[in-house]
Design a protein around this motif. Structure first.
Motif, PDB file in Angstrom:
ATOM      1  N   UNK A  13    -110.025  27.036  -7.267  1.00 36.44           N
ATOM      2  CA  UNK A  13    -111.332  27.684  -7.247  1.00 36.44           C
ATOM      3  C   UNK A  13    -112.394  26.725  -7.753  1.00 36.44           C
ATOM      4  N   UNK A  14    -112.106  26.008  -8.848  1.00 44.25           N
ATOM      5  CA  UNK A  14    -113.068  25.054  -9.388  1.00 44.25           C
ATOM      6  C   UNK A  14    -113.327  23.936  -8.394  1.00 44.25           C
ATOM      7  N   UNK A  15    -112.262  23.507  -7.749  1.00 42.91           N
ATOM      8  CA  UNK A  15    -112.359  22.451  -6.762  1.00 42.91           C
ATOM      9  C   UNK A  15    -113.340  22.834  -5.664  1.00 42.91           C
ATOM     10  N   UNK A  16    -113.157  24.061  -5.146  1.00 45.35           N
ATOM     11  CA  UNK A  16    -114.030  24.539  -4.067  1.00 45.35           C
ATOM     12  C   UNK A  16    -115.465  24.651  -4.545  1.00 45.35           C
ATOM     13  N   UNK A  17    -115.615  25.192  -5.755  1.00 41.99           N
ATOM     14  CA  UNK A  17    -116.975  25.392  -6.280  1.00 41.99           C
ATOM     15  C   UNK A  17    -117.692  24.067  -6.411  1.00 41.99           C
ATOM     16  N   UNK A  18    -116.946  23.046  -6.849  1.00 44.79           N
ATOM     17  CA  UNK A  18    -117.589  21.746  -7.033  1.00 44.79           C
ATOM     18  C   UNK A  18    -117.983  21.108  -5.718  1.00 44.79           C
ATOM     19  N   UNK A  19    -117.087  21.298  -4.719  1.00 48.15           N
ATOM     20  CA  UNK A  19    -117.352  20.633  -3.446  1.00 48.15           C
ATOM     21  C   UNK A  19    -118.475  21.317  -2.685  1.00 48.15           C
ATOM     22  N   UNK A  20    -118.314  22.630  -2.503  1.00 47.12           N
ATOM     23  CA  UNK A  20    -119.306  23.350  -1.720  1.00 47.12           C
ATOM     24  C   UNK A  20    -119.712  24.621  -2.449  1.00 47.12           C
ATOM     25  N   UNK A  21    -120.588  24.482  -3.395  1.00 43.70           N
ATOM     26  CA  UNK A  21    -120.926  25.674  -4.190  1.00 43.70           C
ATOM     27  C   UNK A  21    -121.449  26.818  -3.346  1.00 43.70           C
ATOM     28  N   UNK A  22    -122.289  26.515  -2.387  1.00 47.39           N
ATOM     29  CA  UNK A  22    -122.896  27.587  -1.585  1.00 47.39           C
ATOM     30  C   UNK A  22    -121.847  28.225  -0.677  1.00 47.39           C
ATOM     31  N   UNK A  23    -121.060  27.367  -0.077  1.00 46.12           N
ATOM     32  CA  UNK A  23    -120.032  27.840   0.852  1.00 46.12           C
ATOM     33  C   UNK A  23    -119.042  28.750   0.159  1.00 46.12           C
ATOM     34  N   UNK A  24    -118.744  28.389  -1.068  1.00 45.88           N
ATOM     35  CA  UNK A  24    -117.780  29.208  -1.805  1.00 45.88           C
ATOM     36  C   UNK A  24    -118.276  30.632  -1.963  1.00 45.88           C
ATOM     37  N   UNK A  25    -119.576  30.746  -2.198  1.00 45.55           N
ATOM     38  CA  UNK A  25    -120.120  32.095  -2.362  1.00 45.55           C
ATOM     39  C   UNK A  25    -120.041  32.873  -1.079  1.00 45.55           C
ATOM     40  N   UNK A  26    -120.329  32.165   0.017  1.00 42.11           N
ATOM     41  CA  UNK A  26    -120.263  32.846   1.309  1.00 42.11           C
ATOM     42  C   UNK A  26    -118.855  33.364   1.571  1.00 42.11           C
ATOM     43  N   UNK A  27    -117.908  32.512   1.313  1.00 40.30           N
ATOM     44  CA  UNK A  27    -116.527  32.886   1.604  1.00 40.30           C
ATOM     45  C   UNK A  27    -116.129  34.108   0.800  1.00 40.30           C
ATOM     46  N   UNK A  28    -116.667  34.170  -0.384  1.00 43.82           N
ATOM     47  CA  UNK A  28    -116.355  35.321  -1.246  1.00 43.82           C
ATOM     48  C   UNK A  28    -116.750  36.619  -0.563  1.00 43.82           C
ATOM     49  N   UNK A  29    -117.949  36.646   0.044  1.00 39.74           N
ATOM     50  CA  UNK A  29    -118.386  37.906   0.626  1.00 39.74           C
ATOM     51  C   UNK A  29    -117.593  38.248   1.880  1.00 39.74           C
ATOM     52  N   UNK A  30    -117.181  37.242   2.637  1.00 39.45           N
ATOM     53  CA  UNK A  30    -116.377  37.534   3.826  1.00 39.45           C
ATOM     54  C   UNK A  30    -115.059  38.171   3.400  1.00 39.45           C
TER      55      UNK A  30
END
Lengths: 136, 468
Positions: free
Chosen positions: A115-132
């Motif tokens: 999770x930290x890895x994803x947040x660091x790489x693509x912070x915005x994308x991670x949020x999007x994926x959360x809602x999907x």
């Protein structure tokens, strides 16, 4: 990830290192808080996993020092067999420090790192994926 | 000729390494890949003049012993790895058990409880999809296309694609799955095969785990409940069927045990929620039954109770009591005259004036109402209001001659509603009064029979609502 593991118990080293290696992470081992701090100051570590009860410098004190460092790692995990985790959380008082009980959950540790890895790489994308994920 | 065994022995006998423990020397030797030991190699050893090595042959026995030592060391290393791996696996299972139990036990309503239970077991056994069979199917938050049959629901899928596959699998193996859903007390595991026909989806083979959800299942309880006609199943709450598709390994014993543990705990949680609901419902049904008994006795009383209940609630809201108290007043209103069941007909329906004896008899209805309702634990909150709804503010009321603020608030509220309805409705001994007349009488009686402050609030409320 390059992870520093600080614990005076060789068994913990063996088992946590095995798990992290299996998941593709590199692990360095130290046996007390002072050693850990010295190594972290050298830099190059993405993560720190530390025990609480160690000689020379306890895990809580180590974490407090580490939080002040400019080159502090993204992942900070405290492993403890104590049951008063609420008290520990208060002492640490920092949402970036994660507390794990012993026996630790290997799956949860992996999930946290990912999770930290994803947040660091693509912070915005991670949020999007959360809602999907929420929508399905 | 430096052979591998030579290197090993050189290390073992090297004075510079004499302080090192044997284990560390052997470890270094093993890490040095050139040390592959067989017992047939000739062995040579040179110390001071490595380029002028003397050649000795190591006796076969010692050579074999060296082999064994080195191999044991290699094995210890890999055994340690295996043990650590097993332990990690157990840690995972333990933590799943801890976290899942907390997640499931924390639910307060049926939908959430069942959904959490399915999610947690799905994760614990790493299943692709899950089917629920049973009476709780309607509780699932599903779109119509998912609920493809009455009493069966597809759950535990994370994407539309998975749901589609789950549909397919169900349609194909409906009979097998239905048969597995009849499992009673034990878990059942099966491998469902595609019955010998080629399966283009490769989904044909599924490892299937059926788990019964049972709440109370004791003989005495079942016998007792069979005497009454129970509208709900006491024992079986349904069956969960988890499917893990082809390409994955069969369910392991530890996964089954985890699933079993979670299911039994989840069943208890579900049972608790259902029974809590049912107890509520039972109370409502009992009270409805009591109210009907009253109606059977005297038609006037029943309509009156409802109107009193409504007025009491209105006044309670007007003076900003919270909803719990309003609810209590509703029940108090409906049931305050239940004691009239014990009043003789000739007195209850008398058209003329009551004699002293008859009046004394009718006054007993407050205490009778109290006695009728007292055994119901859930109605303890309304007993005071019911008992004291005929007390007078000036202390001249009955049954206990309470006065002023010692009369419980709810009783004072109930009384006002009661009086209002008595004045504005037709009685056996007189006709109904107009609202205007009734208001005047209320005003006049404030301070004697009724609480003056509450009467003021009541009249104010009526004016604001334009009622009468």
């Amino acid at each position: 990830m390059k992870i520093l593991l600080a614990d005076d118990d060789p068994f913990i080293h063996h088992i946590v290192t095995l798990w992290l290696n299996r998941n593709g992470h590199e692990v360095s081992n130290v046996h007390n808080g002072l050693e850990a701090l010295a190594k972290l100051k050298e830099g190059g570590f993405d993560g720190l996993i530390t025990d609480v009860n160690m000689p020379l410098m306890k895990g809580i004190d180590l974490v407090k020092e580490v939080l002040q460092l400019p080159q502090r790692p993204d992942l900070i995990v405290v492993l403890t067999s104590r049951c008063d985790t609420g008290q520990l959380k208060k002492e640490l008082n920092n949402s970036q420090v994660h507390l794990f009980n012993k026996p630790f959950s290997p799956a949860a540790l992996t999930e946290l790192i990912e999770r930290l890895h994803k947040e660091n790489q693509h912070p915005h994308e991670h949020e999007q994926r959360k809602t999907v994920a929420d929508a399905t | 000729m430096n052979t591998s065994k030579e290197k090993l022995l050189r290390m073992l006998l090297d004075p510079a390494r004499s302080g090192e423990p044997l284990s560390s020397k052997l470890t270094t030797a093993i890490e040095d890949e050139s040390v592959a030991v067989t017992s047939q190699e000739p062995f040579s050893y040179g110390l001071d003049h490595p380029d002028q090595a003397d050649i000795y042959t190591l006796p076969d026995g010692i050579s074999k012993k060296l082999d064994e030592i080195v191999n044991v060391f290699k094995n210890i290393g890999s055994e340690k790895e295996e043990l650590a791996g097993e332990l990690l696996s157990s840690y995972n299972h333990l933590n799943t058990a801890f976290d899942a139990t907390v997640a499931v036990a924390g639910n307060k309503n049926i939908q959430q409880a069942i959904q959490t239970l399915i999610d947690e077991i799905s994760r614990a056994v790493d299943s692709n999809y899950c089917y629920y069979f049973g009476a709780l199917a309607e509780k699932f938050p599903q779109s119509p296309d998912e609920n493809i049959e009455p009493g069966m629901v597809i759950a535990g899928t994370r994407t539309p694609k998975e749901r589609e596959k789950a549909h397919k699998f169900y349609r194909k193996y409906k009979t097998d799955l239905a048969e597995m859903s009849t499992v009673e007390n034990e878990l059942k595991v099966r491998m469902i095969d595609y019955h010998g026909e080629p399966d283009p989806d490769h989904e044909g083979r599924g490892n299937v785990l059926a788990i019964p959800l049972n709440s109370i299942d004791s003989e005495p309880v079942r016998r007792q409940s069979q005497a009454l006609s129970q509208p709900w199943q006491l024992a079986k709450l349904g069956t969960l069927i988890f499917v893990r598709n082809s390409g994955k390994e069969p369910f392991q014993a530890v996964e089954m045990n985890l699933a079993n543990m979670l299911a039994r705990m989840g069943s208890a949680v579900l049972g608790n929620i259902i029974y809590a609901d049912k107890i509520q419902q039972l109370y409502l049904e009992t009270i409805t039954s009591l109210v009907r008994a009253m109606e059977a006795k005297d038609e006037y009383t029943s309509g009156h109770s409802t109107r009193v209940a409504d007025m009491a609630c209105a006044l309670a809201r007007y003076i900003n009591l919270d909803e719990t108290e309003v609810k209590q007043l509703e029940w108090a209103g409906q049931l305050h005259d239940i004691g009239k069941i014990g009043i003789r007909d000739d007195v209850l329906c008398k058209t003329g004036k009551l004699t002293e004896e008859e009046f004394a008899h009718i006054k007993t209805h407050s205490v009778l109402s109290y006695k009728v309702l007292e055994p119901l634990e859930g109605l303890q909150g309304i007993l005071a209001a019911v008992r004291h709804h005929h007390e007078h503010y000036d202390g001249e009321g009955y049954p206990d001659s309470l006065a002023g603020e010692t009369i419980p608030l709810h009783a004072r509220i109930l009384q006002i509603a009661d009086v209002w309805d008595a004045l504005t409705s037709t009685r056996s001994y007189r006709g109904a009064m107009s609202p205007k007349e009734a208001k005047e009488i209320m005003h006049a009686e404030a301070g004697t029979t009724m609480d003056p402050k509450l009467v003021a609030d009541f009249l104010e409320m009526l004016d604001k609502q334009g009622a009468g």
